[in-house]
Design a protein around this motif. Structure first.
Motif, short mmCIF file in Angstrom:
data_model
loop_
_atom_site.label_atom_id
_atom_site.label_comp_id
_atom_site.label_asym_id
_atom_site.label_seq_id
_atom_site.Cartn_x
_atom_site.Cartn_y
_atom_site.Cartn_z
N UNK A 162 0.82 -1.21 0.00
CA UNK A 162 0.00 0.00 0.00
C UNK A 162 0.86 1.26 0.00
N UNK A 163 0.20 2.41 -0.22
CA UNK A 163 0.89 3.70 -0.28
C UNK A 163 1.65 4.02 0.99
N UNK A 164 1.05 3.77 2.14
CA UNK A 164 1.66 4.12 3.42
C UNK A 164 3.04 3.47 3.57
N UNK A 165 3.10 2.17 3.43
CA UNK A 165 4.37 1.46 3.61
C UNK A 165 5.39 1.87 2.54
N UNK A 166 4.97 1.90 1.29
CA UNK A 166 5.89 2.19 0.19
C UNK A 166 6.43 3.62 0.24
N UNK A 167 5.59 4.58 0.62
CA UNK A 167 6.05 5.97 0.73
C UNK A 167 7.03 6.13 1.90
N UNK A 168 6.75 5.46 3.03
CA UNK A 168 7.68 5.51 4.16
C UNK A 168 9.01 4.86 3.78
N UNK A 169 8.96 3.73 3.06
CA UNK A 169 10.19 3.07 2.63
C UNK A 169 10.98 3.97 1.68
N UNK A 170 10.29 4.55 0.72
CA UNK A 170 10.96 5.41 -0.26
C UNK A 170 11.60 6.62 0.43
N UNK A 171 10.92 7.24 1.37
CA UNK A 171 11.47 8.40 2.08
C UNK A 171 12.72 8.01 2.88
N UNK A 172 12.65 6.89 3.58
CA UNK A 172 13.80 6.44 4.38
C UNK A 172 14.94 6.01 3.47
N UNK A 173 14.61 5.39 2.35
CA UNK A 173 15.61 4.96 1.37
C UNK A 173 16.38 6.17 0.83
N UNK A 174 15.64 7.22 0.47
CA UNK A 174 16.27 8.42 -0.10
C UNK A 174 17.10 9.17 0.93
N UNK A 175 16.72 9.10 2.21
CA UNK A 175 17.50 9.75 3.27
C UNK A 175 18.86 9.08 3.46
N UNK A 176 18.90 7.77 3.32
CA UNK A 176 20.13 7.05 3.63
C UNK A 176 20.92 6.59 2.41
N UNK A 177 20.42 6.83 1.21
CA UNK A 177 21.11 6.36 -0.01
C UNK A 177 22.17 7.33 -0.48
N UNK A 178 23.39 6.81 -0.76
CA UNK A 178 24.39 7.68 -1.40
C UNK A 178 24.00 7.92 -2.85
N UNK A 179 24.09 9.16 -3.30
CA UNK A 179 23.65 9.52 -4.65
C UNK A 179 24.83 9.36 -5.62
N UNK A 180 24.52 8.91 -6.83
CA UNK A 180 25.55 8.79 -7.86
C UNK A 180 26.12 10.17 -8.19
N UNK A 181 27.40 10.21 -8.27
CA UNK A 181 28.06 11.49 -8.63
C UNK A 181 28.53 11.38 -10.08
N UNK A 182 28.23 12.40 -10.85
CA UNK A 182 28.67 12.38 -12.25
C UNK A 182 30.19 12.69 -12.27
N UNK A 183 30.89 11.97 -13.11
CA UNK A 183 32.33 12.16 -13.20
C UNK A 183 32.64 13.37 -14.09
N UNK A 184 33.64 14.17 -13.69
CA UNK A 184 33.99 15.35 -14.51
C UNK A 184 34.66 14.89 -15.80
N UNK A 185 34.39 15.59 -16.87
CA UNK A 185 34.98 15.26 -18.17
C UNK A 185 36.26 15.97 -18.42
#
Length: 185
Positions: A162-185
């Motif tokens: 359901x929305x409740x569980x998936x939205x809470x998971x997505x929010x927590x996931x985005x808080x703790x996930x390292x973001x891909x960094x684009x490499x300089x050219x």
């Protein structure tokens, strides 16, 4: 001309009444749209495992080549009671029955098994299972909940994506996930 026995005729008539389902089984209700979301996380699998273990889930299986994670958690259901499960009284469960019969040349008697104390003192539980599929920069969540009574028999089962569980998971996931960094050219 040969006669067809009536039992064979009835069998053929009943075979013609068999109906095929009009669709394949599906999750009811369908998973919420928020259970499928894009991610730019560098280590999405590791982050997903971290979030699930932080929430008290135990890993059941993982397959890093497929990007699949399966986890579950169990909690006791205090006060859970099935009003229709009192047919055998308290502390006794009958697995068989009593039968009397008479054959052509003899008389027989049989008793079914009776189980005492099976389930007495056992706690009803709820088992929550979550499966995550991480691939192609997306995360897909599937969740279901099963409830078992004090005998260990499954009483309820339903899809809980359901929305409740998936939205809470997505929010927590985005808080703790390292973001891909684009490499300089």
């Amino acid at each position: 001309m040969k006669s067809i026995p009536i039992s064979l005729t009835c069998l053929l008539a009943l075979a013609g009444c068999q109906v095929m389902p009009d669709r394949l089984p599906q999750a009811e209700p369908a998973p919420a749209a928020s259970c499928y979301f894009p991610t730019t996380a560098e280590a999405a699998l590791e982050t997903s495992v971290d979030v699930l273990t932080e929430w008290g889930f135990t890993l059941d299986a993982t397959d890093t080549t497929l990007g699949l994670i399966s986890a579950s958690r169990e909690r006791p259901l205090h006060g859970y009671y099935d009003r229709y499960d009192d047919s055998y009284g308290h502390g006794m469960r009958v697995f068989g029955g009593l039968g009397l019969g008479r054959g052509g040349s003899g008389i027989g008697i049989g008793f079914g098994g009776i189980g005492f104390a099976g389930g007495v003192g056992e706690q009803p539980v709820e088992v929550e299972r979550v499966s995550l599929l991480v691939n192609d920069a997306h995360v897909r969540i599937s969740r279901d909940i099963r409830r078992f009574d004090h005998w260990g028999d499954q009483r309820e089962s339903y899809s809980a994506s359901n929305d409740d569980f998936c939205q809470r998971f997505q929010a927590r996931f985005e808080q703790s996930a390292p973001v891909l960094r684009s490499s300089p050219l």
